[in-house]
Design an enzyme around this catalytic site. Structure first.
Site, mmCIF file in Angstrom:
data_model
loop_
_atom_site.group_PDB
_atom_site.id
_atom_site.type_symbol
_atom_site.label_atom_id
_atom_site.label_comp_id
_atom_site.label_asym_id
_atom_site.label_seq_id
_atom_site.Cartn_x
_atom_site.Cartn_y
_atom_site.Cartn_z
ATOM 1 N N ASN A 1 57.035 -28.582 47.095
ATOM 2 C CA ASN A 1 58.156 -28.034 47.860
ATOM 3 C C ASN A 1 58.055 -28.426 49.326
ATOM 4 O O ASN A 1 57.006 -28.216 49.955
ATOM 5 C CB ASN A 1 58.164 -26.502 47.763
ATOM 6 C CG ASN A 1 59.266 -25.877 48.607
ATOM 7 O OD1 ASN A 1 60.427 -25.889 48.214
ATOM 8 N ND2 ASN A 1 58.923 -25.349 49.775
ATOM 9 N N GLU A 2 59.110 -29.026 49.854
ATOM 10 C CA GLU A 2 59.243 -29.294 51.300
ATOM 11 C C GLU A 2 57.966 -29.843 51.941
ATOM 12 O O GLU A 2 57.567 -29.397 53.011
ATOM 13 C CB GLU A 2 59.721 -28.039 52.023
ATOM 14 C CG GLU A 2 61.138 -27.644 51.652
ATOM 15 C CD GLU A 2 61.686 -26.486 52.478
ATOM 16 O OE1 GLU A 2 60.976 -25.971 53.369
ATOM 17 O OE2 GLU A 2 62.844 -26.096 52.220
ATOM 18 N N GLN B 1 68.846 -17.506 48.028
ATOM 19 C CA GLN B 1 68.227 -17.205 46.751
ATOM 20 C C GLN B 1 69.108 -16.271 45.952
ATOM 21 O O GLN B 1 70.264 -16.080 46.310
ATOM 22 C CB GLN B 1 66.839 -16.621 46.986
ATOM 23 C CG GLN B 1 65.887 -17.628 47.625
ATOM 24 C CD GLN B 1 64.446 -17.152 47.696
ATOM 25 O OE1 GLN B 1 64.060 -16.179 47.062
ATOM 26 N NE2 GLN B 1 63.647 -17.822 48.500
ATOM 27 N N TYR C 1 69.984 -25.434 55.079
ATOM 28 C CA TYR C 1 70.262 -24.060 55.501
ATOM 29 C C TYR C 1 70.899 -23.977 56.887
ATOM 30 O O TYR C 1 71.179 -22.888 57.361
ATOM 31 C CB TYR C 1 68.958 -23.254 55.570
ATOM 32 C CG TYR C 1 68.289 -22.966 54.258
ATOM 33 C CD1 TYR C 1 68.865 -22.116 53.329
ATOM 34 C CD2 TYR C 1 67.054 -23.517 53.964
ATOM 35 C CE1 TYR C 1 68.225 -21.826 52.139
ATOM 36 C CE2 TYR C 1 66.405 -23.232 52.778
ATOM 37 C CZ TYR C 1 66.990 -22.385 51.861
ATOM 38 O OH TYR C 1 66.352 -22.097 50.685
ATOM 39 N N GLU D 1 67.902 -26.111 47.126
ATOM 40 C CA GLU D 1 67.949 -24.993 48.078
ATOM 41 C C GLU D 1 69.140 -25.222 48.998
ATOM 42 O O GLU D 1 69.192 -26.225 49.711
ATOM 43 C CB GLU D 1 66.662 -24.871 48.903
ATOM 44 C CG GLU D 1 65.445 -24.415 48.125
ATOM 45 C CD GLU D 1 64.248 -24.089 49.023
ATOM 46 O OE1 GLU D 1 64.478 -23.583 50.150
ATOM 47 O OE2 GLU D 1 63.109 -24.339 48.606
ATOM 48 N N GLU E 1 62.056 -16.681 44.555
ATOM 49 C CA GLU E 1 60.756 -16.980 45.170
ATOM 50 C C GLU E 1 60.012 -15.676 45.411
ATOM 51 O O GLU E 1 60.631 -14.628 45.631
ATOM 52 C CB GLU E 1 60.953 -17.722 46.499
ATOM 53 C CG GLU E 1 59.651 -18.077 47.212
ATOM 54 C CD GLU E 1 59.869 -18.908 48.470
ATOM 55 O OE1 GLU E 1 58.867 -19.279 49.125
ATOM 56 O OE2 GLU E 1 61.032 -19.196 48.812
#
Length: 502
Positions: free
Chosen positions: A172-173, A351, A244, A292, A27
């Site tokens: 994304n999200e 990442q 996460y 992710e 990213e």
């Protein structure tokens, strides 16, 4: 010593090992791109400004796909800014990470990097501040051979052949209020369906990923997936999952059991997708792109972006230093992904470089492997063939977050062509070694090819540029195989791999 036993049977197949399980993510965030994979002034840079020392580590890591260019970044990104003559590209504010992007690295540079790294690109489109037109313009630029404005623009920028990118993330999200252009499930589902329809008019064979929940703690988790898929089911192939919330906050036992949350996440999303499948009378099944996932210490100072009038280029952001326990958890999360190979068809460790990453670099200087590099690289290299479902009997470990969980967690793979099998196993006990016995008679295994363990009496040991090799996966001399019974000792807080040959 504690004991645990496992039975493996070659008939108990979950599904094939999917190469896309071993994807990663780049990213425009912090130093992931600039001074990460791209640094024209670095002594190891090639003619395209790409760091060859990093490329070597990427190949060693074994990553198969790379998601780009975000992430939160993509929801404000104008891809046109990053193509054409570099000296004419505008610098733009990145609202997601309060930084400035000089746009000296864009679509064409990424595709050149992906070709050299030997990875499949996974492109994300901006459905935050933009929408359908941006999606089809970028697709035309990337995939149409020529004869149209954007295809010919790519050709004039030096890429005569189309990139033929197959995998595309539809935003994304978008469930997150932190996301630029945040939408309700109904709003997002509608625009994602519209973008998917339009993109398939250009290329009907694309593989499209709809946005799922940003994590399993979101208040709309489950409901979001159901609503989005009601809108998009006929037009997409996968739905994303992001996770996460895995960090050692002083509760090591719960941290070591983090894969329990990933198991719950995958099972819940799969059940929701199957509900929509039944409700809409569909024959196809929607699978999961866990694009992710990682350990991330979000409370650390390096996770706080700049503020005020400070809009730096490539600031130090999210540069977590990982220890041995972190690597054990990363290895366990890979075990979870593999055991769900029937539903998880792609995944991306987030990442790749510098930003919560297995690879770290110094600007102008060295590159090195973090502890998390090793379980990923070894699993990517040796998980082949089919994933087997083990029958496990193990002592339990009490945790605050997840209740009591098995002290041993593992998955096995077997390659029918070569007869080789691999076990990937963790000992979640904080203090006790475990003597593991595995019945492998059904596999036809006759000898131990390799047994390696990552552990350390100090589970907080971290690699850095000066010392990245003091603690590495080491040969586990305890592994023996006799009469179809494998025996191996697992140290506390450890990740191990055992490879067998027929």
């Amino acid at each position: 010593m504690l004991t645990a036993s496992v039975v493996l049977d070659r008939a108990f197949v979950v599904g094939p090992v999917r190469p896309r399980t071993f994807g990663t993510f780049v990213e425009h965030l912090g130093r992931s791109v600039y001074t990460g994979i791209y640094e024209p002034d670095h002594p190891a840079a090639d003619e395209d400004g790409l760091r060859t020392d990093v490329l070597d580590l990427v190949r060693e890591l074994g990553t198969t796909t790379v998601r780009y260019p975000g992430g939160n970044f993509v929801s404000g990104y104008r891809w046109e800014d990053g193509v054409g003559p570099v000296e004419q590209r505008p610098a733009r504010l990145d609202l997601a990470w309060h930084s400035t992007d000089p746009n000296t690295f864009g679509v064409d540079e990424f595709m050149a990097w992906a070709a050299k790294a030997g990875v499949e690109p996974m492109m994300a489109i901006n459905l935050g501040t933009r929408g359908v037109q941006e999606a089809i313009d970028l697709l035309e630029y990337c995939n149409v051979p020529g004869g149209s404005y954007h295809a010919d623009l790519r050709r004039s920028n030096g890429s005569a052949d189309p990139y033929r990118i197959k995998m595309w993330c539809l935003g994304n999200e978008m469930d997150g209020p932190w996301q630029i252009g945040h939408k309700t499930a109904e709003e997002y589902g509608r625009v994602a369906a519209e973008a998917a329809r339009a993109m398939r008019m250009i290329d009907p064979d694309l593989e499209l990923v709809a946005c799922g929940s940003s994590n399993s703690r979101m208040p709309t988790f489950g409901e979001w997936e159901a609503t989005v898929l009601q809108e998009t089911y006929e037009h997409v192939d996968l739905i994303s999952a992001h996770a996460y919330y895995y960090e050692d906050d002083g509760d090591l036992s719960s941290f070591l059991a983090s894969a329990t949350d990933m198991d719950y996440f995958v099972d819940s999303v799969a059940a929701t997708a199957d509900y929509v499948r039944a409700a809409r009378k569909q024959s196809k099944r929607i699978h999961i792109s866990f694009d992710e996932w990682n350990v991330w210490y979000q409370g650390r100072a390096e996770s706080r972006p700049p503020s005020g009038d400070d809009w730096p280029v490539a600031p130090v952001l999210l540069e977590d230093k990982y220890n041995v326990a972190d690597a054990v958890v990363v290895g366990n999360l890979l075990i979870s992904l593999l055991r769900h190979t029937d539903r998880v068809h792609a995944a991306s460790l987030a990442q790749l470089v510098n930003v919560i990453a297995p690879i770290m670099t110094e600007p102008g200087g060295r590159a090195w492997r973090q502890t998390t590099f090793h379980p990923f690289a070894l699993t990517a290299r040796h998980a082949k063939g089919e994933v087997l479902r083990p029958a496990v009997s193990a002592p339990r470990v009490e945790t605050t977050r997840f209740g009591d969980v098995p002290a041993v967690d593992l998955v096995a793979t077997r390659d029918e062509e070569t007869g080789e099998a691999a076990l990937f196993v963790v000992n979640r006990s904080v203090s006790e070694p475990i003597d593991l016995s595995v019945d492998v008679r059904s596999l036809g295994s006759e000898r131990v090819l390799e047994a390696t363990t990552l552990s350390n009496p100090d589970h907080t040991w971290q690699a850095d540029a000066d010392d990245a090799t003091s603690v590495l996966p080491r040969t586990n001399e305890s592994a023996t195989l006799s009469d179809g019974a494998l025996s191996v000792e697992l140290p506390p807080v450890s990740w191990s791999m055992v490879r067998l040959s027929s």
